[in-house]
Design an enzyme around this catalytic site. Structure first.
Site, PDB file in Angstrom:
ATOM      1  N   ARG A  29       0.831  -1.203   0.000  1.00  0.00           N
ATOM      2  CA  ARG A  29       0.000   0.000   0.000  1.00  0.00           C
ATOM      3  C   ARG A  29       0.865   1.251   0.000  1.00  0.00           C
ATOM      4  NH1 ARG A  29      -5.029  -1.816   0.542  1.00  0.00           N
ATOM      5  NH2 ARG A  29      -5.270  -3.737   1.755  1.00  0.00           N
ATOM      6  N   ASP A  30       0.435   2.239  -0.796  1.00  0.00           N
ATOM      7  CA  ASP A  30       1.143   3.512  -0.839  1.00  0.00           C
ATOM      8  C   ASP A  30       1.005   4.218   0.514  1.00  0.00           C
ATOM      9  OD1 ASP A  30       2.018   5.526  -3.448  1.00  0.00           O
ATOM     10  OD2 ASP A  30       1.654   6.439  -1.492  1.00  0.00           O
ATOM     11  N   HIS A 100       7.766   1.271 -10.772  1.00  0.00           N
ATOM     12  CA  HIS A 100       6.576   0.762 -10.087  1.00  0.00           C
ATOM     13  C   HIS A 100       5.322   1.137 -10.848  1.00  0.00           C
ATOM     14  CE1 HIS A 100       7.739   4.712  -8.503  1.00  0.00           C
ATOM     15  NE2 HIS A 100       6.454   4.965  -8.354  1.00  0.00           N
TER      16      HIS A 100
HETATM   17  P1  5GP Z   1       6.118   8.083  -7.886  1.00  0.00           P
HETATM   18  O1  5GP Z   1       5.887   9.530  -7.552  1.00  0.00           O
HETATM   19  O2  5GP Z   1       7.590   7.766  -7.923  1.00  0.00           O
HETATM   20  O3  5GP Z   1       5.390   7.595  -9.105  1.00  0.00           O
HETATM   21  O4  5GP Z   1       5.470   7.257  -6.709  1.00  0.00           O
HETATM   22  C1  5GP Z   1       6.117   7.002  -5.509  1.00  0.00           C
HETATM   23  C2  5GP Z   1       5.063   6.641  -4.498  1.00  0.00           C
HETATM   24  O5  5GP Z   1       5.712   6.028  -3.410  1.00  0.00           O
HETATM   25  C3  5GP Z   1       4.286   7.832  -3.946  1.00  0.00           C
HETATM   26  O6  5GP Z   1       2.911   7.658  -4.212  1.00  0.00           O
HETATM   27  C4  5GP Z   1       4.604   7.825  -2.452  1.00  0.00           C
HETATM   28  O7  5GP Z   1       3.487   8.154  -1.661  1.00  0.00           O
HETATM   29  C5  5GP Z   1       5.047   6.388  -2.228  1.00  0.00           C
HETATM   30  N1  5GP Z   1       6.013   6.218  -1.162  1.00  0.00           N
HETATM   31  C6  5GP Z   1       7.135   6.970  -0.944  1.00  0.00           C
HETATM   32  N2  5GP Z   1       7.819   6.499   0.096  1.00  0.00           N
HETATM   33  C7  5GP Z   1       7.137   5.414   0.548  1.00  0.00           C
HETATM   34  C8  5GP Z   1       7.364   4.491   1.628  1.00  0.00           C
HETATM   35  O8  5GP Z   1       8.336   4.564   2.376  1.00  0.00           O
HETATM   36  N3  5GP Z   1       6.432   3.507   1.781  1.00  0.00           N
HETATM   37  C9  5GP Z   1       5.342   3.375   0.958  1.00  0.00           C
HETATM   38  N4  5GP Z   1       4.501   2.370   1.206  1.00  0.00           N
HETATM   39  N5  5GP Z   1       5.108   4.230  -0.054  1.00  0.00           N
HETATM   40  C10 5GP Z   1       5.992   5.238  -0.258  1.00  0.00           C
END
Ligand code: 5GP
Length: 114
Positions: A29-30, A100
């Protein structure tokens, strides 16, 4: 390539709410959910961005999407629908440089995205 927070989650060095895993894929989960269901599907293999993926990753990329679709079906999201997103680099809004797939569901999505 440098390590990322997702590498630490994959190696169980920091906690995450893991909802699915197999030999190639981990899903959790995010931390900052943007929808009632917001799950990240990551390959165990550290690929920094979609741009850094190559032909040898084709099967792995397919597995990520199929894992997301399967989870969405399992969670009852498939009939109404959901969104999958892969952000790439700065203009794509990527903040974690371990490839991801976001799975977002449980509410209507808007288009175009911001
Ligand atoms: P991006 O912006 O790279 O597409 O998405 C990264 C996602 O990772 C974001 O939605 C952010 O909320 C999530 N995220 C960042 N750090 C962590 C973490 O330590 N744990 C989890 N579960 N999600 C994270």
């Amino acid at each position: 390539m440098g390590d990322t927070i997702f590498g630490k989650i994959i190696r169980r060095e920091i906690p995450a709410d893991i909802v699915y895993e197999d030999d190639d894929v981990l899903a959790f989960r995010d931390l900052n959910p943007q929808a009632p269901v917001h799950v990240l599907f990551v390959p165990r293999k550290a690929i920094a961005t979609l741009d850094a993926a190559s032909a040898e990753d084709a099967e792995l990329l397919g597995k990520l999407l199929l894992a997301a679709a399967s989870y969405a079906r399992q969670e009852g999201l498939a009939e109404k629908g959901y969104r999958t997103v892969v952000n790439c680099n700065e203009h794509g809004g990527q903040t974690v440089f371990h490839l991801h797939v976001h799975l977002l569901g449980g509410r209507p999505m808007h288009w175009p995205p911001g």
